[in-house]
Design an enzyme around this catalytic site. Structure first.
Site, PDB file in Angstrom:
ATOM      1  N   TYR A  66      -6.392  79.815 -47.620  1.00 28.47           N
ATOM      2  CA  TYR A  66      -6.334  80.189 -46.299  1.00 28.47           C
ATOM      3  C   TYR A  66      -7.163  81.430 -46.301  1.00 28.47           C
ATOM      4  O   TYR A  66      -7.003  82.463 -47.008  1.00 28.47           O
ATOM      5  CB  TYR A  66      -4.755  80.494 -45.807  1.00 28.47           C
ATOM      6  CG  TYR A  66      -4.694  80.939 -44.394  1.00 28.47           C
ATOM      7  CD1 TYR A  66      -4.564  80.294 -43.376  1.00 28.47           C
ATOM      8  CD2 TYR A  66      -4.639  82.484 -44.337  1.00 28.47           C
ATOM      9  CE1 TYR A  66      -4.662  80.481 -42.061  1.00 28.47           C
ATOM     10  CE2 TYR A  66      -4.677  82.853 -42.988  1.00 28.47           C
ATOM     11  CZ  TYR A  66      -4.431  82.102 -41.813  1.00 28.47           C
ATOM     12  OH  TYR A  66      -4.644  82.422 -40.626  1.00 28.47           O
ATOM     13  N   LYS A  77     -23.630  69.509   4.247  1.00 28.43           N
ATOM     14  CA  LYS A  77     -23.768  69.246   2.687  1.00 28.43           C
ATOM     15  C   LYS A  77     -22.241  68.695   2.144  1.00 28.43           C
ATOM     16  O   LYS A  77     -21.277  69.110   2.641  1.00 28.43           O
ATOM     17  CB  LYS A  77     -23.764  70.544   1.828  1.00 28.43           C
ATOM     18  CG  LYS A  77     -25.302  71.000   2.115  1.00 28.43           C
ATOM     19  CD  LYS A  77     -26.262  70.043   1.453  1.00 28.43           C
ATOM     20  CE  LYS A  77     -26.043  70.298  -0.234  1.00 28.43           C
ATOM     21  NZ  LYS A  77     -26.990  71.393  -0.807  1.00 28.43           N
ATOM     22  N   GLN A 113      -7.793  81.475 -37.882  1.00 30.42           N
ATOM     23  CA  GLN A 113      -7.006  81.712 -36.583  1.00 30.42           C
ATOM     24  C   GLN A 113      -7.811  81.425 -35.606  1.00 30.42           C
ATOM     25  O   GLN A 113      -7.438  81.036 -34.387  1.00 30.42           O
ATOM     26  CB  GLN A 113      -6.199  83.070 -36.584  1.00 30.42           C
ATOM     27  CG  GLN A 113      -5.644  83.327 -35.291  1.00 30.42           C
ATOM     28  CD  GLN A 113      -4.811  84.877 -35.607  1.00 30.42           C
ATOM     29  OE1 GLN A 113      -3.896  84.754 -36.400  1.00 30.42           O
ATOM     30  NE2 GLN A 113      -5.409  85.841 -34.975  1.00 30.42           N
ATOM     31  N   THR A 149     -35.804  52.358 -16.255  1.00 32.17           N
ATOM     32  CA  THR A 149     -36.386  52.780 -17.681  1.00 32.17           C
ATOM     33  C   THR A 149     -37.195  54.063 -17.317  1.00 32.17           C
ATOM     34  O   THR A 149     -37.962  54.074 -16.497  1.00 32.17           O
ATOM     35  CB  THR A 149     -36.832  51.993 -18.755  1.00 32.17           C
ATOM     36  OG1 THR A 149     -38.052  51.542 -17.953  1.00 32.17           O
ATOM     37  CG2 THR A 149     -35.997  50.775 -18.910  1.00 32.17           C
ATOM     38  N   HIS A 150     -37.084  55.306 -17.994  1.00 31.84           N
ATOM     39  CA  HIS A 150     -38.037  56.233 -17.867  1.00 31.84           C
ATOM     40  C   HIS A 150     -37.850  56.762 -16.374  1.00 31.84           C
ATOM     41  O   HIS A 150     -38.707  57.497 -15.644  1.00 31.84           O
ATOM     42  CB  HIS A 150     -39.373  56.022 -17.763  1.00 31.84           C
ATOM     43  CG  HIS A 150     -39.899  55.205 -19.180  1.00 31.84           C
ATOM     44  ND1 HIS A 150     -40.213  56.085 -20.306  1.00 31.84           N
ATOM     45  CD2 HIS A 150     -39.743  54.039 -19.553  1.00 31.84           C
ATOM     46  CE1 HIS A 150     -40.375  55.267 -21.330  1.00 31.84           C
ATOM     47  NE2 HIS A 150     -40.437  54.117 -20.970  1.00 31.84           N
ATOM     48  N   LYS A 165      -8.195  78.109 -32.889  1.00 34.97           N
ATOM     49  CA  LYS A 165      -7.475  77.460 -31.685  1.00 34.97           C
ATOM     50  C   LYS A 165      -8.016  77.583 -30.555  1.00 34.97           C
ATOM     51  O   LYS A 165      -7.821  76.584 -29.781  1.00 34.97           O
ATOM     52  CB  LYS A 165      -5.777  78.431 -31.673  1.00 34.97           C
ATOM     53  CG  LYS A 165      -5.014  78.382 -32.879  1.00 34.97           C
ATOM     54  CD  LYS A 165      -3.963  79.100 -33.160  1.00 34.97           C
ATOM     55  CE  LYS A 165      -3.485  78.887 -34.371  1.00 34.97           C
ATOM     56  NZ  LYS A 165      -4.317  79.195 -35.532  1.00 34.97           N
ATOM     57  N   ASN A 199       1.125  79.812 -43.415  1.00 30.59           N
ATOM     58  CA  ASN A 199      -0.253  79.024 -43.736  1.00 30.59           C
ATOM     59  C   ASN A 199      -0.011  77.766 -43.393  1.00 30.59           C
ATOM     60  O   ASN A 199      -0.813  76.970 -42.761  1.00 30.59           O
ATOM     61  CB  ASN A 199      -0.676  79.374 -44.844  1.00 30.59           C
ATOM     62  CG  ASN A 199      -1.241  80.996 -44.979  1.00 30.59           C
ATOM     63  OD1 ASN A 199      -1.200  81.383 -44.219  1.00 30.59           O
ATOM     64  ND2 ASN A 199      -1.706  81.087 -46.399  1.00 30.59           N
ATOM     65  N   SER A 212      -2.787  86.735 -32.151  1.00 29.84           N
ATOM     66  CA  SER A 212      -3.075  85.333 -31.446  1.00 29.84           C
ATOM     67  C   SER A 212      -2.043  84.960 -30.680  1.00 29.84           C
ATOM     68  O   SER A 212      -2.134  83.699 -29.866  1.00 29.84           O
ATOM     69  CB  SER A 212      -3.394  84.380 -32.569  1.00 29.84           C
ATOM     70  OG  SER A 212      -2.211  84.156 -33.440  1.00 29.84           O
TER      71      SER A 212
HETATM   72  N1  ARG Z   1      -1.649  83.443 -36.677  1.00 26.56           N
HETATM   73  C1  ARG Z   1      -2.239  82.483 -38.104  1.00 26.56           C
HETATM   74  C2  ARG Z   1      -3.142  81.730 -37.721  1.00 26.56           C
HETATM   75  O1  ARG Z   1      -3.367  81.165 -36.684  1.00 26.56           O
HETATM   76  C3  ARG Z   1      -1.059  82.028 -38.859  1.00 26.56           C
HETATM   77  C4  ARG Z   1      -1.364  82.175 -40.292  1.00 26.56           C
HETATM   78  C5  ARG Z   1      -1.441  83.712 -40.652  1.00 26.56           C
HETATM   79  N2  ARG Z   1      -1.190  83.365 -42.176  1.00 26.56           N
HETATM   80  C6  ARG Z   1      -1.468  84.753 -42.679  1.00 26.56           C
HETATM   81  N3  ARG Z   1      -1.418  84.661 -43.957  1.00 26.56           N
HETATM   82  N4  ARG Z   1      -2.009  85.947 -41.982  1.00 26.56           N
HETATM   83  O2  ARG Z   1      -4.003  81.039 -38.458  1.00 26.56           O
END
Ligand code: ARG
Length: 463
Positions: free
Chosen positions: A323, A289, A328, A161-162, A331, A116, A29
């Site tokens: 977890y 344009k 992951q 309206t509409h 993100k 975690n 990641s």
């Molecule tokens: N890169 C992981 C995430 O974004 C971090 C946590 C990883 N934990 C693990 N037990 N592999 O969630």
């Protein structure tokens, strides 16, 4: 057969074989979570101080660790930090570099901590800042809207309206409708922040930690008022991210509706406003344009913000405690939402600030769409005609206008009286467009006085 990588993983102790190259790429990641570096370092420095307080590491050791972390921060800021894919994520990249710089003592930092709870902390720190940035963007936009409303308490536009012409309203009233929406957006982000702003460190992998660390101390160092109450929940929870994305989806929906108005208003058909050169683009083939790309893009990007919300919800729905690596995947949707929302607010702000609203001549307003037909019906009601009957008479009057190609105020009294004897001379006052607006004097209505009242209220709120 895929090539095997030679880098040893920090968790490699129990492993005989090295990780498959595809697996390394697949689970890394680092290329997106590297943006958390400053938060990861801030969290680690606070954690390190808490370890000293619990006498788990010595002050001298902590000094080495902290100065190492500060050096790493500099390396990131100067673009010198080389991330390694084989080290998976930002947490392990920083830890390995720390050990390189500070020596084996760097390996003590991860005591009483797991990735975690570390990643949960990092995202919370990140989002706490970003929610403030979004609030700032909302505030900036609202200020322009209030400013524009002040300038347009006499500009009358048709209300729809509409998508059919309905009744005349003030442009200021229309603009302030969006301020109401944005105020609710702001309060949703404010509310989300309360749940973002909670400190999870000390939950470790899932069960809490064997070491007697003072979690409240870490919280205080990082500016958190609250700490999480259940270690399992703390490492699994991403509700706060969902809430942020949900508030973002609503905000984008509001902006997108506004964009639709702007796209329409800037057409030659509407001609209510002209966007500046700064926030429009030309066509590569049609020289005349001037395209409202800013508005179209904000409208278009609303879709991906909705998508990000769905990604998060779907990612979470089947996760057992605690977890799971699925987490992951939180993100990219989150980062994308933050960037899209901030960009949309900034562009929207600039687009409005530089737009030129045109006054629509009363003649044009009167010519199209019978904007004051409802006023005509209300006039009859005030002469004691039941509303349904008044509606019918007005309908006939409009039909007569259409058949004879005239607008309401062009019918002579004698002709009006043929339709209903209730029409008197003062009816023309009722169907005048500015007077129609002026008479919407109920609280929250479009009369100038009422709109000014709101401008005053909103200017105090958004000081
Ligand atoms: N890169 C992981 C995430 O974004 C971090 C946590 C990883 N934990 C693990 N037990 N592999 O969630």
């Amino acid at each position: 057969m895929t090539k095997k990588s030679n880098t040893k993983s920090p968790w490699g102790g129990r492993f005989k074989e090295s990780t498959d190259d595809w697996m390394i790429r697949f689970s890394a990641s680092i290329f997106f979570d590297r943006r958390l570096y400053a938060y990861d370092i801030a969290g680690s420095i606070a954690h390190c101080k808490t370890l000293v307080k619990a006498k788990i590491i010595k002050p001298g050791e902590s000094k080495k660790i902290i100065s190492g972390l500060q050096q790493i921060l500099k390396e990131f800021e100067q673009g010198k930090f080389k991330v390694k894919e084989s080290l998976e994520d930002i947490h392990m990249n920083i830890e390995q570099r720390l050990i390189q710089i500070a020596g084996p003592v760097g390996g003590k930092l991860h005591t009483a901590r797991s990735r975690n709870d570390q990643v949960a902390l990092d995202i919370r720190l990140y989002l706490r800042d970003e929610v403030d940035a979004v609030q700032k963007g909302i505030r900036q936009l609202v200020k322009v809207l209030i400013q524009l409303a002040r300038q347009h308490v006499e500009t009358i536009i048709p209300g729809y309206t509409h998508m059919q012409r309905a009744q005349p309203i003030l442009l200021a009233h229309h603009l302030l409708a969006y301020v109401e929406m944005l105020a609710r957006d702001r309060s949703r982000f404010e509310d989300a922040k309360k749940r973002i702003n909670v400190m999870p460190l000390g939950s470790a992998a899932l069960a809490g930690t064997n070491f007697p660390i003072d979690r409240k101390h870490t919280a205080k160092l990082l500016g958190f008022q609250e700490i999480t109450h259940n270690s399992l929940d703390a490492v699994s929870d991403r509700d706060f991210a969902v809430e942020f994305c949900s508030a973002s989806a609503l905000l984008m929906m509001h902006l997108s509706r506004f964009c639709e108005d702007i796209v329409l208003w800037s057409t030659s058909e509407f001609g209510f406003l002209e966007l500046s050169d700064q926030f429009t683009t030309g066509s590569s083939i049609m020289p005349q344009k001037k395209n409202p790309d800013a508005a179209e893009l904000v409208r278009g990007k609303t879709g991906r913000v909705y998508g990000n919300l769905m990604s998060l919800l779907a990612m979470l729905k089947s996760l057992p405690l605690a977890y799971n690596k699925d987490l992951q995947e939180d993100k990219e949707p989150l980062f994308d939402t933050v960037e899209t929302v901030k960009g949309s607010l900034a562009v929207f702000h600039g687009m409005l600030k530089t737009a030129r609203f045109k006054k629509i001549p009363l003649k044009r307003l009167a010519e199209e769409g019978f904007l004051t037909a409802t006023d005509l019906a209300d006039y009859l009601v005030m002469q004691n005609v039941p509303f349904r009957e008044a509606h019918e008479i007005t309908g006939k009057t409009v039909a007569h206008c259409i058949a004879t190609h005239r607008h309401l105020d062009q019918l002579p009294l004698a002709e009006l009286q043929k339709i209903s004897p209730r029409f008197k001379k003062d009816v023309y006052d009722f169907i005048s467009i500015p007077k129609s607006v002026q008479r919407k004097n109920v609280y929250g209505g479009t009369a100038k006085k009422r709109v000014q009242e709101q401008i005053l209220r909103l200017s105090k709120i958004w000081k």
